[in-house]
Each structure stands twice: as C-alpha cells, then as structure tokens.
Scaffold this motif. Structure first.
Motif, PDB file in Angstrom:
ATOM      1  N   UNK A   6       0.844  -1.192   0.000  1.00 33.51           N
ATOM      2  CA  UNK A   6       0.000   0.000   0.000  1.00 33.51           C
ATOM      3  C   UNK A   6       0.885   1.249   0.000  1.00 33.51           C
ATOM      4  N   UNK A  12       1.099  -5.186  -9.653  1.00 34.44           N
ATOM      5  CA  UNK A  12       1.657  -6.350 -10.346  1.00 34.44           C
ATOM      6  C   UNK A  12       0.762  -6.637 -11.529  1.00 34.44           C
ATOM      7  N   UNK A  45       6.193 -10.828 -15.610  1.00 38.46           N
ATOM      8  CA  UNK A  45       5.419 -10.312 -14.483  1.00 38.46           C
ATOM      9  C   UNK A  45       6.043  -8.957 -14.158  1.00 38.46           C
TER      10      UNK A  45
ATOM     11  N   UNK B   5       2.432 -16.221  -6.341  1.00 36.60           N
ATOM     12  CA  UNK B   5       1.956 -15.110  -7.172  1.00 36.60           C
ATOM     13  C   UNK B   5       2.096 -15.440  -8.652  1.00 36.60           C
ATOM     14  N   UNK B   9      -1.090 -16.487 -11.133  1.00 40.46           N
ATOM     15  CA  UNK B   9      -1.144 -15.326 -12.045  1.00 40.46           C
ATOM     16  C   UNK B   9      -1.769 -14.119 -11.342  1.00 40.46           C
ATOM     17  N   UNK B  10      -1.252 -13.825 -10.159  1.00 36.29           N
ATOM     18  CA  UNK B  10      -1.831 -12.759  -9.338  1.00 36.29           C
ATOM     19  C   UNK B  10      -1.503 -11.388  -9.925  1.00 36.29           C
ATOM     20  N   UNK B  11      -2.512 -10.546  -9.988  1.00 35.87           N
ATOM     21  CA  UNK B  11      -2.322  -9.155 -10.413  1.00 35.87           C
ATOM     22  C   UNK B  11      -2.796  -8.241  -9.293  1.00 35.87           C
ATOM     23  N   UNK B  12      -2.074  -7.160  -9.098  1.00 34.78           N
ATOM     24  CA  UNK B  12      -2.508  -6.135  -8.139  1.00 34.78           C
ATOM     25  C   UNK B  12      -2.595  -4.831  -8.897  1.00 34.78           C
ATOM     26  N   UNK B  13      -3.751  -4.217  -8.894  1.00 30.75           N
ATOM     27  CA  UNK B  13      -3.926  -2.943  -9.582  1.00 30.75           C
ATOM     28  C   UNK B  13      -4.774  -2.022  -8.704  1.00 30.75           C
ATOM     29  N   UNK B  14      -4.813  -0.745  -9.047  1.00 35.66           N
ATOM     30  CA  UNK B  14      -5.685   0.194  -8.332  1.00 35.66           C
ATOM     31  C   UNK B  14      -4.963   1.000  -7.271  1.00 35.66           C
ATOM     32  N   UNK B  15      -5.606   2.112  -6.882  1.00 35.00           N
ATOM     33  CA  UNK B  15      -4.920   3.140  -6.099  1.00 35.00           C
ATOM     34  C   UNK B  15      -5.238   3.164  -4.606  1.00 35.00           C
ATOM     35  N   UNK B  16      -6.258   2.464  -4.172  1.00 38.70           N
ATOM     36  CA  UNK B  16      -6.667   2.605  -2.773  1.00 38.70           C
ATOM     37  C   UNK B  16      -5.872   1.731  -1.826  1.00 38.70           C
ATOM     38  N   UNK B  17      -6.272   1.727  -0.553  1.00 41.16           N
ATOM     39  CA  UNK B  17      -5.601   0.856   0.407  1.00 41.16           C
ATOM     40  C   UNK B  17      -6.506  -0.310   0.830  1.00 41.16           C
ATOM     41  N   UNK B  19      -8.380  -3.503   0.304  1.00 44.10           N
ATOM     42  CA  UNK B  19      -8.216  -4.544  -0.712  1.00 44.10           C
ATOM     43  C   UNK B  19      -9.561  -5.173  -1.092  1.00 44.10           C
ATOM     44  N   UNK B  45      -7.468  -1.190  -3.759  1.00 40.17           N
ATOM     45  CA  UNK B  45      -6.387  -2.033  -4.256  1.00 40.17           C
ATOM     46  C   UNK B  45      -7.055  -3.347  -4.664  1.00 40.17           C
ATOM     47  N   UNK B  47      -7.097  -7.099  -6.144  1.00 38.92           N
ATOM     48  CA  UNK B  47      -6.295  -8.306  -6.345  1.00 38.92           C
ATOM     49  C   UNK B  47      -7.077  -9.261  -7.252  1.00 38.92           C
ATOM     50  N   UNK B  84       0.643 -12.232   0.103  1.00 38.50           N
ATOM     51  CA  UNK B  84       0.571 -10.771   0.015  1.00 38.50           C
ATOM     52  C   UNK B  84       0.356 -10.118   1.375  1.00 38.50           C
TER      53      UNK B  84
END
Lengths: 278, 278
Positions: A6, A12, A45, B5, B9-17, B19, B45, B47, B84
């Motif tokens: 965060x 990712x 990745x 991960x 095929x884990x992706x993390x995107x977005x601006x918040x905290x 999840x 955020x 996932x 994570x």
C-alpha cells in the motif's frame, strides 16, 4: 495487505513468471513507464511502484531523514522485494533509480538477475578528471529554484530534458508528473540525487548490467555512461539514437528493443551506431 | 517472486488501500471481471488471480486430488492472502467461488472483512425440502457431456446461463473463457462444484456478507440465495433486476452499484424490487 504494498502503491501486472521491476526517477512515478510497459506484459510479471513521496504512495510514511539519501530510497526497493518474495529480478531504473537499484543490488545480490540503467550517473558533480556535468554552483542554483518556485522550475526544465521538440505533449506530460510531487519532497529528492557519489559502488556489482545512454542528455552526459561502463564489471553500454533524458518516453520503441535484446542475451547489436560490448 | 503469485497469475492494480479480491467461477478466469473492475481502481487495491488450472495459472501446479474439492480451491485463496499479507479483505466470489470464499473465511476469519456472493449456491443438488435446482441425474448428464464433448457442451450452455440474448457477444465471450480451460480440469472443477454441500458452513460465518441473486439464474435459483440469506448470520440479500448467472458481465452497472452500496454500508436500497435486509 502487506503495508509496504500500500505504502509504495505497488502494482503487479503481466502474464509471465520472470519479474521485471520498473523504478521511476526524480519527480516522476510509475506512470512514466506507460509508454513501454505494455510491451512486456505478455512475457513478464511486471512490478510497478511509487517511491514514498512520489505518485500515489502513502505520503504519511514519508520520513525526511530516511529519504535524505539514496539508501533510503533503496530501502523501498528492498522492502517491496521482501514483501513480494521476489527473486532473480530484472530491475530497470531510470535516472537516479539506476544507482538506487545498484545500492539495493549490493545489499541483496541474490534478489537480482540483471540491472538496466536508463540515463544513469554515478555522480552528477564534476570532480577532478571526472565529468559529471554539473559544478557546485549549478547544483545550488537548482536547489534554490526548486525551493523558491518549484512549478516554474519544472516548467522551464521539462522541455529541455525531454529534448523532443517535435512532440511538445511529452514535455507537458513530464511537467504534469513534476507538478504532482510535493515541492518539499522534490527538493529533498533532488538534494539526495545531486549530492550522491556512487562511483565506489560500481566496482562491487556482481550481476550483469546494461547502461542505456541517450545520444544527448542534459542530466547525464556521455561521460557518465562511459564511466559506469568502464568501472562496472559485466556492464554493457548502448549509446542510443534517442536524445534527451527520457528515452523510455521519447523513443519507446528503441528503448523496448534494447531492453529486450539485453534480457534475451543478444548483447551484440547490429546497429553500427552502438558501442555495445562489456 | 513468491511462487504463489506466479502460480495463480496474481495481479494487483488500483490506487486505494482497502483490498478487494475478485475470485472467478467455474470455467472462467480473472478476465471475467473486466466489465466491472475499472469502477474500483480509483478507490481500492484490487487483487485478481486465476485458480490453478484456470486462465494463465501454472498448469504444472495442478493437483488432481487437491482440486477435487472446494477446500483445494480455498487453499489458493489462503495462499494468495498469505503471500501478500492481506488483511480485512473484501472478497467477491462469483458462483462456486462464493462458497470457496466462505470456506477460506472460516479458516482465516481475521483475513476477511466482508464477503460478496454473486449467484451463489450452498448445494446444487436438491435434498428433501431443499431446492438446489438439480437432481442427481441432471448432474451426471452434465458430467457426461463435459467428459465426452466439452466444447460442444460449453457452446450449448454459454448462451443459456448468460441469459442476455440482446448481446450475443457476451455469450461468445463466456464460451471463449470455457474453451480456454483444459477439459479434464473443467470436469474435475464441475464435479467439485456440483458435489459440494456447504449448507452447514453458512451458520458459522462471523463476518457480514451480501448475496447478489439475479432475478433468473439457471445455475442458482432464487431458493439458493434465500437459503443462504436465512441461514447465514449478517447476510444481506439483493434480488437484482439482472437475469442470468453472470450479472457482473451482463449488467455491470447494477452489479457495481450493489457492490459499492454494500461496501459503503448503504444497506437499505431505495429500489422497491429489492429484498434487502439482514
């Protein structure tokens, strides 16, 4: 979520298993990679982040003392690597992030596979025979301008360092990045950048690295790229056709090609303009 | 990178905290969230992942015995949460992932804040007074079709369960998802899904949950949503205007609105069509 992810607005994306970590430079954030990052999503990745104080990072975690040196920024890189359990990372650093990546790689060599430096400088200040491109007064003047009129300074400098007059929207894009940074954070980051001397670190690097040197760069003259190349074991130097300090923005295709060639071990380029050997 | 991960095929995107973890259903992958996910990137955020065997996950990690039950799939959720360091997750599960999320939340309640079920069923098989919508022969027929002609079966079923004839491209999209799954993996996932009985789990859930029940769903009739609502402490039921088993694909705006209302604690909807109370 792990608070580091965060704090540094970690993203990712991408489909591969080999990790590429993109580290932005002064006054920018992860958005500065948007012109080249898509080219890597099919096979890698990709880890993106903002240093604390930049972009959408958690400003409440900004610590003046910690981020007064590049070692503080290198902590962000290491923290993210540990939070995600990264290994064998291909680290791509722009500008000052090249040396931040080198500091991190000396601390945790097992975490890195290759380093790629875009427009790097081990020391911005001239020093005897060493030509960094700036003298002490230049740097003091920069600090004064940032302190007294950060927006005016960033507007004035964006077009000069982008060096792509045919696409003025790129300088505008850069200026918008600069403007989104808190002036006091920008000043402290500039001070950490311009006062650093990483020359002694170069010799200690044990993993392969690539220096992408643009043909004309107001921030990092050819001499800095050559110095890195000569003093870093297993470093490859490419002098690009691109001009300016942001080849990943102004010449994305050439930048992508050089990165992929290096990652894919095609070290000898067919382009005769290149100086490309270790 | 932490092998989990890559595996999922884990992706993390977005601006918040805060999840939000999106968990796809049978025969799909994280791409199935593409119609609603952008609405959450500014404030959360996000996932995304693919269960092992689905999408771009690492098929070499597929274990027949492990993924013969929903508990095996719940391990994927827990593994990602641990890799994570996730806490206070808002988990959104589609179809069978609703119960996978519930199993995970019973194992690690401290990791979850709220669960959202889209088209859930605690048991697909009818059982005495309980109406799951399928009898034993129905299910055996489905297994036979998947085993003998998975592509033909998925083509036949996609339009029926999407239930959105005005947009035939949505059924095509679903069919392409189905087609990208290995038939043997699909069969095993179908068996794990249709043979499960999660009814006893419902009573044990200690965190708030939302059931998004579409107005007409071939996979999960209104009775299953009502059963969950009546037997799960602190569960809210919304009967949507959307029809079909994929409201997040066929009616993204309504789905986004209901998710945001629940996340934002606006539990009582002004829409008189809704049954919306705990």
């Amino acid at each position: 979520m792990h608070s580091i992810l965060i704090r540094n607005n970690v993203k990712i994306i991408g489909e591969g298993s080999q990790v590429i970590m993109f580290a932005h430079g002064f006054g920018c954030d992860q958005n500065s990679w948007k012109f080249i990052v898509n080219a890597f999503l099919e096979d890698y990745k990709v880890v993106l982040f903002d240093y604390v104080g930049s972009g959408e990072s958690d400003l409440s975690q900004y610590d003046k003392r910690k981020y007064a040196t590049l070692e503080g920024y290198a902590c962000d890189v290491i923290d993210i690597i540990e939070a995600l359990g990264l290994k064998d990372v291909i680290f791509i650093g722009h500008s000052v992030s090249s040396m931040i990546g080198m500091i991190a790689a000396l601390q945790q060599p097992e975490a890195f596979k290759k380093l790629i430096f875009i427009g790097p400088s081990p020391r911005y200040l001239n020093d005897g025979d060493y030509i960094g491109g700036f003298n002490a007064e230049d740097i003091e003047t920069i600090f004064e301008h940032i302190a007294s009129d950060y927006l005016g300074w960033s507007k004035a400098i964006a077009a000069v360092i982008m060096d792509k007059p045919s696409q003025p929207e790129l300088a505008d894009f850069l200026q918008e990045c600069f403007e989104s940074t808190e002036p006091s954070v920008a000043l402290a980051f500039a001070m950490a950048t311009f006062k650093t001397d990483c020359r002694d670190n170069l010799r200690k690097l044990k993993i392969p690295s690539l220096t992408l040197q643009s043909a004309r760069d107001m921030m990092a003259p050819l001499t800095t790229g050559e110095y890195i190349h000569k003093n870093t074991p297993d470093n490859f130097l490419v002098v690009m056709k691109a001009t300016g300090h942001f080849p990943h923005i102004s010449e994305p295709e050439e930048t992508i090609r050089e990165i992929k060639d290096f990652i894919g071990n095609k070290r000898l380029s067919s382009n005769p303009d290149h100086q490309y050997a270790s």
